[in-house]
Scaffold this motif. Structure first.
Motif, short mmCIF file in Angstrom:
data_model
loop_
_atom_site.label_atom_id
_atom_site.label_comp_id
_atom_site.label_asym_id
_atom_site.label_seq_id
_atom_site.Cartn_x
_atom_site.Cartn_y
_atom_site.Cartn_z
N LEU A 1 -17.32 138.77 146.91
CA LEU A 1 -16.76 139.47 145.77
C LEU A 1 -17.57 139.16 144.51
CD1 LEU A 1 -12.92 139.03 146.40
CD2 LEU A 1 -14.47 140.80 147.23
N ASP A 2 -17.53 140.07 143.55
CA ASP A 2 -18.36 139.93 142.36
C ASP A 2 -17.94 138.74 141.50
OD1 ASP A 2 -19.76 142.18 143.13
OD2 ASP A 2 -18.46 143.54 141.98
N SER A 3 -16.64 138.51 141.40
CA SER A 3 -16.12 137.38 140.63
C SER A 3 -14.95 136.78 141.38
CB SER A 3 -15.63 137.83 139.24
OG SER A 3 -16.67 138.45 138.51
N ILE A 4 -14.84 135.45 141.35
CA ILE A 4 -13.74 134.74 142.01
C ILE A 4 -13.29 133.62 141.09
CG2 ILE A 4 -13.05 133.37 144.02
CD1 ILE A 4 -15.47 134.74 145.49
N TRP A 5 -11.99 133.48 140.88
CA TRP A 5 -11.51 132.38 140.04
C TRP A 5 -10.10 131.98 140.46
CZ3 TRP A 5 -11.90 137.42 138.48
CH2 TRP A 5 -10.78 138.03 137.91
N LEU A 6 -9.72 130.78 140.04
CA LEU A 6 -8.37 130.25 140.28
C LEU A 6 -7.59 130.36 138.99
CD1 LEU A 6 -9.15 127.04 142.39
CD2 LEU A 6 -8.72 129.38 143.19
N GLN A 7 -6.38 130.86 139.10
CA GLN A 7 -5.52 131.10 137.94
C GLN A 7 -4.39 130.07 137.97
OE1 GLN A 7 -3.04 134.86 137.66
NE2 GLN A 7 -4.81 135.44 136.41
N PRO A 8 -4.41 129.06 137.09
CA PRO A 8 -3.42 127.97 137.16
C PRO A 8 -2.00 128.47 136.93
CG PRO A 8 -5.29 127.35 135.78
CD PRO A 8 -5.40 128.83 136.02
N VAL A 9 -1.06 127.87 137.65
CA VAL A 9 0.36 128.17 137.47
C VAL A 9 1.17 126.97 137.95
CG1 VAL A 9 0.46 129.35 139.72
CG2 VAL A 9 2.23 129.77 138.02
N GLY B 1 -10.03 137.47 143.05
CA GLY B 1 -11.41 137.92 143.19
C GLY B 1 -11.46 139.41 143.01
N GLU B 2 -12.63 139.93 142.64
CA GLU B 2 -12.69 141.36 142.38
C GLU B 2 -14.05 141.97 142.71
OE1 GLU B 2 -11.62 141.45 138.21
OE2 GLU B 2 -13.71 141.34 137.57
N ILE B 3 -13.99 143.27 142.99
CA ILE B 3 -15.18 144.12 143.03
C ILE B 3 -15.17 144.89 141.71
CG2 ILE B 3 -16.38 146.01 144.17
CD1 ILE B 3 -14.90 145.29 146.74
N ARG B 4 -16.19 144.72 140.92
CA ARG B 4 -16.22 145.34 139.60
C ARG B 4 -16.46 146.84 139.72
NH1 ARG B 4 -15.79 143.76 134.59
NH2 ARG B 4 -16.97 144.73 132.89
N GLY B 5 -15.69 147.62 138.96
CA GLY B 5 -15.81 149.06 139.01
C GLY B 5 -17.18 149.55 138.55
N SER B 6 -17.64 150.64 139.17
CA SER B 6 -18.97 151.16 138.87
C SER B 6 -18.98 152.11 137.67
CB SER B 6 -19.52 151.89 140.09
OG SER B 6 -18.65 152.96 140.47
#
Length: 477
Positions: free
Chosen positions: A91-99, A276-281
């Motif tokens: 995936l183009d970007s991956i991150w952890l979102q704290p909660v 995670g995401e696939i960035r729009g074109s």
């Protein structure tokens, strides 16, 4: 010999009839744009069924992590697993979102018994999530059976020092089993809050299932605003145990029921949504969320609830990338934490989306198990609902006949807005409540092909939504 030939002919006829039920799309009835869409949808299914990853991801999650109750070490292992598989997909970007999440623990295995006509019977029982423990010696008391919250409320002080037994079964005349679940689950969630204020010693609830079996189903409960000193232990007994107890109460209405549980609510614990995401074109500022929940109850392996939803969501991204289909908008895969007992992950995701001024235009959630695909439920404005229903001709050849207005899912519902199109993936539900919240929710109960068909179904509707939905302005085919 004649009999053999007869049965062979009959079998061939049945096979022929079944094959005819799967009708291919008639290209003559499609526009040029629809033909292109039909080809891409077919590609999703071909790839998922021949080169899919979801089943092995699910094997890894369930066998090497297992049950993933919020706040537990296993939940943290699942977060690490989620980050790893997202990286594998690229995936183009991956991150952890704290909660911060609730941290309830079950403790030692629960026990329950009662004696009738000189015979002691052991009862299949499990504590409900967020319940308090019994005293160390357990709880022993006479039982009052009720069928509803209203019936319990009407008892008032008569339930003092008693164990209240909620025994309302599923309405098995309902074809949609989630409706049957919705018609019963209030007794599990609110039973202890009602009975505690009248001095009951405890609550036991018939498990939430269509089946008559000996597997107790856990699930969350709440004391509402009841003072802590009125909190009473709450547990579920198996549907078979409920049937037997109800019969035994007729012949021995003064029998005493005993149960002991050791659960505890600890301070909130840190955890994460995995994103995670696939960035729009073309319009990357527009976001479609696709997700399921990473946490599960602790009794089983969290396979159908909701390991299948997690791996199917990631496979949507995998199918796009594998087939070099570039979305116009950003497709964001989210493994939500804490759906089972708090939806803290969903609330945190929506809070941050607002804070960061993100423009979510749609969402898809898979949290109804990994059985055979049947369709989707739609929570959207009338124009977008009509548009999604118009895609039935593209989706029905894959068994996706049910595209109806309805809810979406607990984790994406906080994103609800007039101009946000939310969709729930809906597989066949007839077997789901055999496994839901039980020790039976294990990897071996998931069929590989059904799981892969679900991934392709989800990818197909995300593809169509990405192409034709732009906030409040749908693009007509």
């Amino acid at each position: 010999m004649k009999k053999i030939l007869f049965f062979l002919s009959l079998s061939l006829l049945m096979i022929s009839c079944n094959e005819k039920q799967e009708k291919p799309i008639d290209d003559n009835q499609l526009t040029a744009e629809e033909k292109s869409d039909s080809t891409n949808i077919k590609t999703f299914f071909n790839t998922a069924l021949t080169n899919g990853k979801s089943y092995e991801w699910l094997r890894d999650l369930t066998q090497n992590v297992g049950g993933r109750l919020s706040g537990s070490p296993e939940a943290q292992m699942a977060v690490e697993w989620g980050e790893k598989v997202m990286n594998e997909v690229g995936l183009d970007s991956i991150w952890l979102q704290p909660v911060m999440v609730p941290h309830w623990v079950r403790g030692e295995k629960e026990i329950a018994t009662y004696t009738t006509n000189g015979v002691q019977k052991n009862v299949a029982i499990c504590a409900l999530g967020f319940s308090v423990a019994t005293p160390n010696s357990g709880v022993l008391a006479e039982v009052i059976e009720v069928k509803s919250l209203e019936e319990a409320e009407a008892l008032g002080d008569k339930m003092k020092d008693k164990i209240v037994f909620f025994n309302r079964p599923f309405d098995n005349t309902l074809i949609h089993t989630f409706k049957a679940y919705g018609g019963c689950v209030d007794q599990r969630v609110r039973g202890a809050a009602i009975c505690g204020k009248f001095g009951a010693k405890g609550v036991i609830v018939r498990s939430m299932t269509n089946s008559i079996d000996d597997f107790p189903h856990t699930g969350t409960m709440s004391y509402g605003d009841l003072p802590a000193e009125q909190h009473i232990p709450a547990a579920a007994i198996s549907s078979l145990a409920a049937e037997n107890l109800s019969k035994d109460l007729i012949s021995n209405p003064n029998l005493k029921f005993y149960f002991k549980q050791n659960c505890e609510t600890l301070p909130d614990a840190p955890s994460f949504n995995v994103v995670g995401e696939i960035r729009g074109s073309e319009t990357p500022e527009n976001i479609f969320v696709v997700g399921g929940h990473l946490d599960s109850w602790d009794l089983g392996e969290g396979a159908h609830d909701d390991g299948t939803g997690v791996v199917q969501s990631l496979e949507v991204a995998y199918l796009f990338k594998k087939n070099n289909i570039k979305p116009k908008n950003t497709i964001r895969i989210v493994f939500f934490m804490n759906e089972e007992n708090g939806t803290r992950g969903a609330k945190k995701y929506a809070e941050l989306a607002t804070l960061n001024k993100e423009n979510h235009i749609g969402g898809l959630e898979s949290d109804s198990g990994g059985h055979t695909p049947r369709g989707f439920s739609i929570d959207a404005n009338s124009a977008n609902t009509t548009l999604l229903q118009s895609w039935k001709k593209l989706l029905s050849p894959y068994g996706l006949h049910d595209i109806e207005k309805g809810g979406s899912g607990a984790d994406i519902s906080p994103l609800k807005d007039e101009n946000v199109t939310l969709v729930g993936y809906r597989p066949d539900s007839q077997r789901y409540f055999d496994y839901h919240h039980t020790s039976r929710d294990t990897f071996d109960k998931v069929n590989k092909r059904e799981l892969e068909l679900g991934s392709a179904s989800m990818a197909s509707i995300v593809y169509l939504m990405d192409k034709y939905l732009y906030g409040d302005t749908p693009v007509k085919l």
